[in-house]
Enzyme design. Structure first.
Site, PDB file in Angstrom:
ATOM      1  N   LYS A   3       0.837  -1.219   0.000  1.00  0.00           N
ATOM      2  CA  LYS A   3       0.000   0.000   0.000  1.00  0.00           C
ATOM      3  C   LYS A   3       0.864   1.259   0.000  1.00  0.00           C
ATOM      4  O   LYS A   3       0.588   2.197  -0.723  1.00  0.00           O
ATOM      5  CB  LYS A   3      -0.909   0.051   1.239  1.00  0.00           C
ATOM      6  CG  LYS A   3      -2.003  -0.978   1.260  1.00  0.00           C
ATOM      7  CD  LYS A   3      -2.983  -0.721   2.400  1.00  0.00           C
ATOM      8  CE  LYS A   3      -2.333  -0.667   3.769  1.00  0.00           C
ATOM      9  NZ  LYS A   3      -1.722  -1.923   4.227  1.00  0.00           N
TER      10      LYS A   3
ATOM     11  N   ARG B 158      11.366  -6.335   4.343  1.00  0.00           N
ATOM     12  CA  ARG B 158      11.211  -4.900   4.092  1.00  0.00           C
ATOM     13  C   ARG B 158      12.244  -4.091   4.888  1.00  0.00           C
ATOM     14  O   ARG B 158      12.508  -4.368   6.052  1.00  0.00           O
ATOM     15  CB  ARG B 158       9.801  -4.467   4.497  1.00  0.00           C
ATOM     16  CG  ARG B 158       9.587  -2.959   4.400  1.00  0.00           C
ATOM     17  CD  ARG B 158       8.151  -2.594   4.298  1.00  0.00           C
ATOM     18  NE  ARG B 158       7.401  -2.830   5.525  1.00  0.00           N
ATOM     19  CZ  ARG B 158       6.090  -2.572   5.642  1.00  0.00           C
ATOM     20  NH1 ARG B 158       5.422  -2.108   4.604  1.00  0.00           N
ATOM     21  NH2 ARG B 158       5.475  -2.808   6.771  1.00  0.00           N
TER      22      ARG B 158
ATOM     23  N   ARG C 202      -9.033   1.634   9.719  1.00  0.00           N
ATOM     24  CA  ARG C 202      -8.511   0.302   9.999  1.00  0.00           C
ATOM     25  C   ARG C 202      -9.519  -0.552  10.759  1.00  0.00           C
ATOM     26  O   ARG C 202      -9.210  -1.669  11.136  1.00  0.00           O
ATOM     27  CB  ARG C 202      -7.276   0.463  10.857  1.00  0.00           C
ATOM     28  CG  ARG C 202      -6.140  -0.414  10.337  1.00  0.00           C
ATOM     29  CD  ARG C 202      -4.972  -0.027  10.108  1.00  0.00           C
ATOM     30  NE  ARG C 202      -3.773  -0.710  10.217  1.00  0.00           N
ATOM     31  CZ  ARG C 202      -2.683  -0.203   9.696  1.00  0.00           C
ATOM     32  NH1 ARG C 202      -2.716   0.932   9.054  1.00  0.00           N
ATOM     33  NH2 ARG C 202      -1.562  -0.845   9.810  1.00  0.00           N
TER      34      ARG C 202
ATOM     35  N   ARG D  32      -0.010  -8.707  13.761  1.00  0.00           N
ATOM     36  CA  ARG D  32      -0.550  -7.705  12.823  1.00  0.00           C
ATOM     37  C   ARG D  32      -1.530  -8.369  11.853  1.00  0.00           C
ATOM     38  O   ARG D  32      -2.537  -7.774  11.477  1.00  0.00           O
ATOM     39  CB  ARG D  32       0.592  -7.028  12.054  1.00  0.00           C
ATOM     40  CG  ARG D  32       1.400  -6.098  12.947  1.00  0.00           C
ATOM     41  CD  ARG D  32       2.641  -5.617  12.243  1.00  0.00           C
ATOM     42  NE  ARG D  32       2.379  -4.676  11.188  1.00  0.00           N
ATOM     43  CZ  ARG D  32       3.230  -4.399  10.204  1.00  0.00           C
ATOM     44  NH1 ARG D  32       4.403  -5.004  10.171  1.00  0.00           N
ATOM     45  NH2 ARG D  32       2.916  -3.529   9.279  1.00  0.00           N
TER      46      ARG D  32
ATOM     47  N   ARG E 111      11.698  -1.982  10.426  1.00  0.00           N
ATOM     48  CA  ARG E 111      10.713  -1.511  11.401  1.00  0.00           C
ATOM     49  C   ARG E 111      10.562  -2.550  12.506  1.00  0.00           C
ATOM     50  O   ARG E 111      10.540  -3.749  12.232  1.00  0.00           O
ATOM     51  CB  ARG E 111       9.356  -1.322  10.700  1.00  0.00           C
ATOM     52  CG  ARG E 111       9.274  -0.031   9.920  1.00  0.00           C
ATOM     53  CD  ARG E 111       8.045   0.032   9.035  1.00  0.00           C
ATOM     54  NE  ARG E 111       6.796  -0.391   9.665  1.00  0.00           N
ATOM     55  CZ  ARG E 111       5.605  -0.268   9.087  1.00  0.00           C
ATOM     56  NH1 ARG E 111       5.502   0.271   7.888  1.00  0.00           N
ATOM     57  NH2 ARG E 111       4.516  -0.676   9.699  1.00  0.00           N
TER      58      ARG E 111
HETATM   59  P1  AMP Z   1       1.284   0.986   8.891  1.00  0.00           P
HETATM   60  O1  AMP Z   1       2.478   1.812   8.611  1.00  0.00           O
HETATM   61  O2  AMP Z   1       0.043   1.455   8.178  1.00  0.00           O
HETATM   62  O3  AMP Z   1       1.534  -0.496   8.698  1.00  0.00           O
HETATM   63  O4  AMP Z   1       0.942   1.168  10.447  1.00  0.00           O
HETATM   64  C1  AMP Z   1       1.851   0.788  11.447  1.00  0.00           C
HETATM   65  C2  AMP Z   1       1.160   0.739  12.794  1.00  0.00           C
HETATM   66  O5  AMP Z   1       0.655   2.034  13.126  1.00  0.00           O
HETATM   67  C3  AMP Z   1      -0.035  -0.190  12.892  1.00  0.00           C
HETATM   68  O6  AMP Z   1       0.321  -1.548  13.135  1.00  0.00           O
HETATM   69  C4  AMP Z   1      -0.790   0.434  14.078  1.00  0.00           C
HETATM   70  O7  AMP Z   1      -0.167   0.121  15.298  1.00  0.00           O
HETATM   71  C5  AMP Z   1      -0.577   1.926  13.819  1.00  0.00           C
HETATM   72  N1  AMP Z   1      -1.645   2.458  12.951  1.00  0.00           N
HETATM   73  C6  AMP Z   1      -1.525   2.923  11.679  1.00  0.00           C
HETATM   74  N2  AMP Z   1      -2.705   3.327  11.196  1.00  0.00           N
HETATM   75  C7  AMP Z   1      -3.624   3.099  12.186  1.00  0.00           C
HETATM   76  C8  AMP Z   1      -5.023   3.275  12.300  1.00  0.00           C
HETATM   77  N3  AMP Z   1      -5.754   3.750  11.284  1.00  0.00           N
HETATM   78  N4  AMP Z   1      -5.618   2.950  13.474  1.00  0.00           N
HETATM   79  C9  AMP Z   1      -4.903   2.485  14.505  1.00  0.00           C
HETATM   80  N5  AMP Z   1      -3.580   2.254  14.461  1.00  0.00           N
HETATM   81  C10 AMP Z   1      -2.931   2.556  13.310  1.00  0.00           C
END
Ligand code: AMP
Length: 213
Positions: free
Chosen positions: A13, A127, A88, A171, A160
């Site tokens: 994404k 990654r 989410r 996750r 990360r």
């Molecule tokens: P991402 O970079 O989108 O994979 O997000 C990394 C982490 O940030 C996720 O595993 C959540 O802990 C937090 N996070 C990102 N977006 C959201 C969201 N919309 N709601 C809650 N937590 C989020």
């Protein structure tokens, strides 16, 4: 274009969001990136978000929703926006509906990226991200020219914390239980477009743009 991207972690994404935001000339709003910037800046929000992110769990809706609502008041969203990683869960999707309805700026589409679980694990564990500019690489599929160094800005690449094997499984569970229901939610209001996340980055971008026409 007002767009939401949805798909499991590791579906690409973030990579596709950069291409699509450029293509439509709209801001790329990634809640994960905003949280990571806050962690880097050692803000109160960053400290709070980190305690959830490190476990692969969602940051509470009360915090995330307010952060997105605020971001959507910036003037750069006048011609559209691309939301990456938000909503989410169904509660966030409903909250977003409320914000967009009030401002009379409804979504044009929700683009879903589909990918099988074994492929997700392979992608996430390989990654690497640039500490300085956030560019995304992969140890097998998109290797940097020099090991550990960003091709674009020479910044240091890192893994990360939530891409480590122990967190990936959680996750995926969180995705299946909390995020997947938003797919049915958006299908029900005729906004959903689905594409495969398997293949070359450029081919997936082309498929995304074709699906959004
Ligand atoms: P991402 O970079 O989108 O994979 O997000 C990394 C982490 O940030 C996720 O595993 C959540 O802990 C937090 N996070 C990102 N977006 C959201 C969201 N919309 N709601 C809650 N937590 C989020």
């Amino acid at each position: 274009m007002r767009l939401v991207l949805v798909g499991p972690p590791g579906a690409g994404k973030g990579t596709q969001a950069v291409h699509l935001a450029q293509h439509y000339a709209i801001p790329h709003i990634s809640t994960g990136d905003i949280f990571r910037a806050n962690i880097k800046g050692e803000t109160k929000l960053g400290l709070l978000a980190k305690s959830y992110m490190d476990k692969g769990e969602l940051v509470p809706d009360s915090v995330t929703n307010d952060m997105v609502a605020d971001r959507l008041t910036h003037s750069d969203v006048a011609n559209g926006f691309l939301l990456d990683g938000y909503p989410r869960n169904v509660e966030q999707a409903k909250f977003l509906d409320g914000v967009l309805t009030t401002r009379n700026i409804p979504l044009d589409a929700v683009l879903e990226f589909q990918l099988a679980n074994d492929e997700i694990v392979k992608r996430l564990s390989g990654r690497r991200v640039c500490k300085a500019c956030g560019a995304i690489f992969h140890m097998i599929f998109e290797k940097p020219k020099v090991d550990g160094v960003c091709d674009k800005c020479q910044g240091e690449l890192y893994q990360r914390d939530d891409d480590k094997e122990s967190v990936i499984q959680n996750r995926l569970t969180v995705y299946t239980e909390q995020t997947e229901p938003i797919i049915a939610y958006y299908k029900g209001v005729n906004l959903l477009k689905t594409i495969s996340a398997l293949g070359e980055v450029s081919a997936i971008s082309a498929a995304a743009i074709a699906a959004l026409k």
